[in-house]
Design a protein around this motif. Sequence first.
Motif, PDB file in Angstrom:
ATOM      1  N   MET A   1       4.213  -3.728  -6.717  1.00 18.42           N
ATOM      2  CA  MET A   1       4.632  -3.979  -5.333  1.00 18.42           C
ATOM      3  C   MET A   1       3.961  -2.951  -4.439  1.00 18.42           C
ATOM      4  O   MET A   1       3.889  -1.769  -4.776  1.00 18.42           O
ATOM      5  CB  MET A   1       6.152  -3.819  -5.227  1.00 18.42           C
ATOM      6  CG  MET A   1       6.768  -4.342  -3.980  1.00 18.42           C
ATOM      7  SD  MET A   1       6.535  -3.244  -2.593  1.00 18.42           S
ATOM      8  CE  MET A   1       6.788  -4.358  -1.262  1.00 18.42           C
ATOM      9  N   SER A   2       3.473  -3.378  -3.310  1.00 18.24           N
ATOM     10  CA  SER A   2       2.943  -2.427  -2.327  1.00 18.24           C
ATOM     11  C   SER A   2       3.052  -3.019  -0.928  1.00 18.24           C
ATOM     12  O   SER A   2       2.782  -4.198  -0.724  1.00 18.24           O
ATOM     13  CB  SER A   2       1.473  -2.110  -2.633  1.00 18.24           C
ATOM     14  OG  SER A   2       0.950  -1.313  -1.593  1.00 18.24           O
ATOM     15  N   PHE A   3       3.403  -2.141   0.023  1.00 15.87           N
ATOM     16  CA  PHE A   3       3.393  -2.540   1.438  1.00 15.87           C
ATOM     17  C   PHE A   3       1.991  -2.381   2.028  1.00 15.87           C
ATOM     18  O   PHE A   3       1.728  -2.855   3.123  1.00 15.87           O
ATOM     19  CB  PHE A   3       4.363  -1.652   2.238  1.00 15.87           C
ATOM     20  CG  PHE A   3       5.811  -2.052   2.089  1.00 15.87           C
ATOM     21  CD1 PHE A   3       6.331  -3.098   2.851  1.00 15.87           C
ATOM     22  CD2 PHE A   3       6.646  -1.405   1.195  1.00 15.87           C
ATOM     23  CE1 PHE A   3       7.658  -3.479   2.722  1.00 15.87           C
ATOM     24  CE2 PHE A   3       7.969  -1.788   1.057  1.00 15.87           C
ATOM     25  CZ  PHE A   3       8.474  -2.823   1.822  1.00 15.87           C
TER      26      PHE A   3
ATOM     27  N   PHE B   1       4.819 -14.548  -7.212  1.00 12.99           N
ATOM     28  CA  PHE B   1       5.738 -13.656  -6.496  1.00 12.99           C
ATOM     29  C   PHE B   1       7.025 -13.541  -7.281  1.00 12.99           C
ATOM     30  O   PHE B   1       7.604 -14.550  -7.681  1.00 12.99           O
ATOM     31  CB  PHE B   1       6.002 -14.184  -5.078  1.00 12.99           C
ATOM     32  CG  PHE B   1       4.807 -14.035  -4.182  1.00 12.99           C
ATOM     33  CD1 PHE B   1       4.648 -12.915  -3.383  1.00 12.99           C
ATOM     34  CD2 PHE B   1       3.806 -14.999  -4.189  1.00 12.99           C
ATOM     35  CE1 PHE B   1       3.514 -12.756  -2.582  1.00 12.99           C
ATOM     36  CE2 PHE B   1       2.674 -14.851  -3.387  1.00 12.99           C
ATOM     37  CZ  PHE B   1       2.528 -13.726  -2.580  1.00 12.99           C
ATOM     38  N   ASP B   2       7.449 -12.298  -7.467  1.00 17.35           N
ATOM     39  CA  ASP B   2       8.666 -12.019  -8.228  1.00 17.35           C
ATOM     40  C   ASP B   2       9.760 -11.557  -7.279  1.00 17.35           C
ATOM     41  O   ASP B   2       9.600 -10.565  -6.569  1.00 17.35           O
ATOM     42  CB  ASP B   2       8.387 -10.894  -9.243  1.00 17.35           C
ATOM     43  CG  ASP B   2       9.645 -10.502  -9.983  1.00 17.35           C
ATOM     44  OD1 ASP B   2      10.016 -11.211 -10.941  1.00 17.35           O
ATOM     45  OD2 ASP B   2      10.287  -9.494  -9.599  1.00 17.35           O
ATOM     46  N   THR B   3      10.885 -12.307  -7.252  1.00 17.26           N
ATOM     47  CA  THR B   3      11.980 -11.892  -6.385  1.00 17.26           C
ATOM     48  C   THR B   3      13.304 -12.027  -7.148  1.00 17.26           C
ATOM     49  O   THR B   3      13.306 -12.235  -8.361  1.00 17.26           O
ATOM     50  CB  THR B   3      11.949 -12.696  -5.055  1.00 17.26           C
ATOM     51  OG1 THR B   3      12.887 -12.123  -4.161  1.00 17.26           O
ATOM     52  CG2 THR B   3      12.226 -14.170  -5.239  1.00 17.26           C
TER      53      THR B   3
ATOM     54  N   GLN C   1      -4.422  -2.197   1.450  1.00 19.92           N
ATOM     55  CA  GLN C   1      -5.491  -1.600   0.631  1.00 19.92           C
ATOM     56  C   GLN C   1      -5.037  -1.493  -0.833  1.00 19.92           C
ATOM     57  O   GLN C   1      -5.751  -1.869  -1.758  1.00 19.92           O
ATOM     58  CB  GLN C   1      -5.834  -0.226   1.219  1.00 19.92           C
ATOM     59  CG  GLN C   1      -6.804   0.609   0.408  1.00 19.92           C
ATOM     60  CD  GLN C   1      -8.221   0.038   0.437  1.00 19.92           C
ATOM     61  OE1 GLN C   1      -8.599  -0.608   1.412  1.00 19.92           O
ATOM     62  NE2 GLN C   1      -8.968   0.252  -0.634  1.00 19.92           N
ATOM     63  N   HIS C   2      -3.810  -1.006  -1.032  1.00 15.00           N
ATOM     64  CA  HIS C   2      -3.266  -0.903  -2.395  1.00 15.00           C
ATOM     65  C   HIS C   2      -3.100  -2.287  -3.011  1.00 15.00           C
ATOM     66  O   HIS C   2      -3.382  -2.491  -4.191  1.00 15.00           O
ATOM     67  CB  HIS C   2      -1.900  -0.194  -2.380  1.00 15.00           C
ATOM     68  CG  HIS C   2      -1.968   1.245  -1.956  1.00 15.00           C
ATOM     69  ND1 HIS C   2      -0.847   1.989  -1.651  1.00 15.00           N
ATOM     70  CD2 HIS C   2      -3.032   2.070  -1.793  1.00 15.00           C
ATOM     71  CE1 HIS C   2      -1.211   3.209  -1.319  1.00 15.00           C
ATOM     72  NE2 HIS C   2      -2.531   3.285  -1.386  1.00 15.00           N
ATOM     73  N   GLN C   3      -2.632  -3.246  -2.204  1.00 10.49           N
ATOM     74  CA  GLN C   3      -2.455  -4.618  -2.714  1.00 10.49           C
ATOM     75  C   GLN C   3      -3.782  -5.161  -3.239  1.00 10.49           C
ATOM     76  O   GLN C   3      -3.840  -5.783  -4.300  1.00 10.49           O
ATOM     77  CB  GLN C   3      -1.953  -5.540  -1.598  1.00 10.49           C
ATOM     78  CG  GLN C   3      -0.535  -5.252  -1.138  1.00 10.49           C
ATOM     79  CD  GLN C   3      -0.128  -6.140   0.031  1.00 10.49           C
ATOM     80  OE1 GLN C   3      -0.936  -6.901   0.569  1.00 10.49           O
ATOM     81  NE2 GLN C   3       1.128  -6.067   0.425  1.00 10.49           N
TER      82      GLN C   3
HETATM   83  N1  LIG Z   1      13.701  -6.854 -13.527  1.00  7.99           N
HETATM   84  C1  LIG Z   1      14.021  -5.652 -13.085  1.00  7.99           C
HETATM   85  O1  LIG Z   1      15.075  -5.086 -13.411  1.00  7.99           O
HETATM   86  C2  LIG Z   1      13.065  -4.939 -12.167  1.00  7.99           C
HETATM   87  C3  LIG Z   1      13.223  -3.572 -11.894  1.00  7.99           C
HETATM   88  C4  LIG Z   1      12.291  -2.946 -11.050  1.00  7.99           C
HETATM   89  C5  LIG Z   1      11.273  -3.693 -10.481  1.00  7.99           C
HETATM   90  N2  LIG Z   1      11.172  -5.059 -10.730  1.00  7.99           N
HETATM   91  C6  LIG Z   1      10.092  -5.869 -10.113  1.00  7.99           C
HETATM   92  O2  LIG Z   1       8.840  -5.250 -10.353  1.00  7.99           O
HETATM   93  C7  LIG Z   1       8.185  -4.994  -9.110  1.00  7.99           C
HETATM   94  C8  LIG Z   1       7.332  -3.741  -9.222  1.00  7.99           C
HETATM   95  O3  LIG Z   1       8.084  -2.638  -9.600  1.00  7.99           O
HETATM   96  P1  LIG Z   1       8.453  -1.448  -8.599  1.00  7.99           P
HETATM   97  O4  LIG Z   1       8.432  -1.961  -7.210  1.00  7.99           O
HETATM   98  O5  LIG Z   1       9.705  -0.842  -9.139  1.00  7.99           O
HETATM   99  O6  LIG Z   1       7.319  -0.379  -8.895  1.00  7.99           O
HETATM  100  P2  LIG Z   1       5.717  -0.339  -8.757  1.00  7.99           P
HETATM  101  O7  LIG Z   1       5.185  -1.618  -8.281  1.00  7.99           O
HETATM  102  O8  LIG Z   1       5.210   0.208 -10.050  1.00  7.99           O
HETATM  103  O9  LIG Z   1       5.520   0.814  -7.686  1.00  7.99           O
HETATM  104  C9  LIG Z   1       5.713   0.596  -6.312  1.00  7.99           C
HETATM  105  C10 LIG Z   1       5.293   1.870  -5.590  1.00  7.99           C
HETATM  106  O10 LIG Z   1       3.960   2.217  -5.952  1.00  7.99           O
HETATM  107  C11 LIG Z   1       3.148   2.346  -4.793  1.00  7.99           C
HETATM  108  N3  LIG Z   1       1.862   1.701  -5.111  1.00  7.99           N
HETATM  109  C12 LIG Z   1       1.654   0.455  -5.549  1.00  7.99           C
HETATM  110  N4  LIG Z   1       0.341   0.213  -5.743  1.00  7.99           N
HETATM  111  C13 LIG Z   1      -0.296   1.360  -5.416  1.00  7.99           C
HETATM  112  C14 LIG Z   1      -1.663   1.754  -5.385  1.00  7.99           C
HETATM  113  N5  LIG Z   1      -2.637   0.909  -5.752  1.00  7.99           N
HETATM  114  N6  LIG Z   1      -1.967   3.008  -4.978  1.00  7.99           N
HETATM  115  C15 LIG Z   1      -1.000   3.875  -4.606  1.00  7.99           C
HETATM  116  N7  LIG Z   1       0.315   3.563  -4.612  1.00  7.99           N
HETATM  117  C16 LIG Z   1       0.672   2.312  -5.008  1.00  7.99           C
HETATM  118  C17 LIG Z   1       3.854   1.627  -3.677  1.00  7.99           C
HETATM  119  O11 LIG Z   1       3.667   2.308  -2.458  1.00  7.99           O
HETATM  120  P3  LIG Z   1       2.846   1.631  -1.225  1.00  7.99           P
HETATM  121  O12 LIG Z   1       3.742   0.578  -0.653  1.00  7.99           O
HETATM  122  O13 LIG Z   1       2.624   2.787  -0.310  1.00  7.99           O
HETATM  123  O14 LIG Z   1       1.579   1.090  -1.780  1.00  7.99           O
HETATM  124  C18 LIG Z   1       5.321   1.732  -4.102  1.00  7.99           C
HETATM  125  O15 LIG Z   1       5.878   2.929  -3.600  1.00  7.99           O
HETATM  126  C19 LIG Z   1       9.346  -4.902  -8.112  1.00  7.99           C
HETATM  127  O16 LIG Z   1       8.898  -5.040  -6.781  1.00  7.99           O
HETATM  128  C20 LIG Z   1      10.226  -6.016  -8.598  1.00  7.99           C
HETATM  129  O17 LIG Z   1       9.738  -7.286  -8.179  1.00  7.99           O
HETATM  130  C21 LIG Z   1      12.032  -5.667 -11.578  1.00  7.99           C
END
Ligand SMILES: NC(=O)c1ccc[n+]([C@@H]2O[C@H](COP(=O)([O-])OP(=O)(O)OC[C@H]3O[C@@H](n4cnc5c(N)ncnc54)[C@H](OP(=O)(O)O)[C@@H]3O)[C@@H](O)[C@H]2O)c1
Length: 273
Positions: free
Chosen positions: A242-244, A50-52, A247-249
């Motif tokens: 990240m996904s809420f 888990f990344d936070t 199913q996507h998770q």
């Molecule tokens: N270090 C940094 O500066 C930095 C910056 C950005 C992010 N992060 C980390 O990286 C994590 C991931 O990046 P992120 O949250 O920016 O973007 P991401 O995980 O690439 O995209 C998240 C979005 O994609 C959708 N999604 C995910 N899986 C899916 C699937 N299988 N099918 C359809 N839609 C899907 C999600 O919607 P649903 O909820 O509807 O599935 C959500 O709206 C973050 O949560 C955070 O922990 C770090």
Amino acid sequence: MRYETIHNQRIPKIGFGTWAIGGQTSADPVDDERSLGALHSALELGYTHFDTAEFYAAGHAEVLLGKAIREHGLARAELFITSKVSPEHLDYDNVLRSCTNSLRRLGMDYLDLYLIHWPQAGMKLEESFRALNQLVREGKVRYLGVSNFNLKLLTKAVSLCETPLFTNQVSYSVPDRTVVDNGVLEYCQQNDVLLTAYSPVLRRNIKSNPTLRAIAQSRGVTHFQVALAWLTTQPRVITIPMSFNPQHQAENLQAADLILSETEMEQLGRIMK
Ligand SMILES: NC(=O)c1ccc[n+]([C@@H]2O[C@H](COP(=O)([O-])OP(=O)(O)OC[C@H]3O[C@@H](n4cnc5c(N)ncnc54)[C@H](OP(=O)(O)O)[C@@H]3O)[C@@H](O)[C@H]2O)c1
């Protein structure tokens, strides 16, 4: 699940991001039920990394993550928890304080990985690493890393870290090849630094790209799984979607087991350049 092994540590190719859990730049407890639901389904499905960050929902993401993990009952040793110190806290005292606060919010006595969230103009990396190295010596943190560091800053961080620098967490996806162009990916792969790809499926054009669609159809998987597999097929690369949506998770987790052929990797490598 496939794993990457680095410095004798096994880490899953796919972890779980927590941006938007508990709010965005401030805490939004109205949505706690949805956030806790997402964390519980991720734990249930078998996510262990888990990344936070202290920045996420102003610490509330860490609170909810800690709560979900305690409720789920998984042993701490089965998990790999990453958190991050914000750029305004990079002086010696604040690094120590931020880590203590993250541990308190998570209800844990150590972090597996602690990152500098992003670089700040004028930051004194020597001072930050004096505190970060101390956290490792004190057993509060197992591994150190950075995030959003370019090649010059990354090599400086490597030289200041008393233990092998574990990761550089950066934006990397089929449509975002910045780390290929700026040499960060090559450096990581040649120097045993893990590259953690964030925002792996965020861009909308993932869905409309014909190459992604063709590979997804031939493999019987989704575009998103192909986009994740393109990352996890690469050596020294892991990712944290990240996904809420449960199913996507589940689909995202399964993508780690999809190994793309050289031809598919080349086809994807050619697009969106
Ligand atoms: N270090 C940094 O500066 C930095 C910056 C950005 C992010 N992060 C980390 O990286 C994590 C991931 O990046 P992120 O949250 O920016 O973007 P991401 O995980 O690439 O995209 C998240 C979005 O994609 C959708 N999604 C995910 N899986 C899916 C699937 N299988 N099918 C359809 N839609 C899907 C999600 O919607 P649903 O909820 O509807 O599935 C959500 O709206 C973050 O949560 C955070 O922990 C770090």
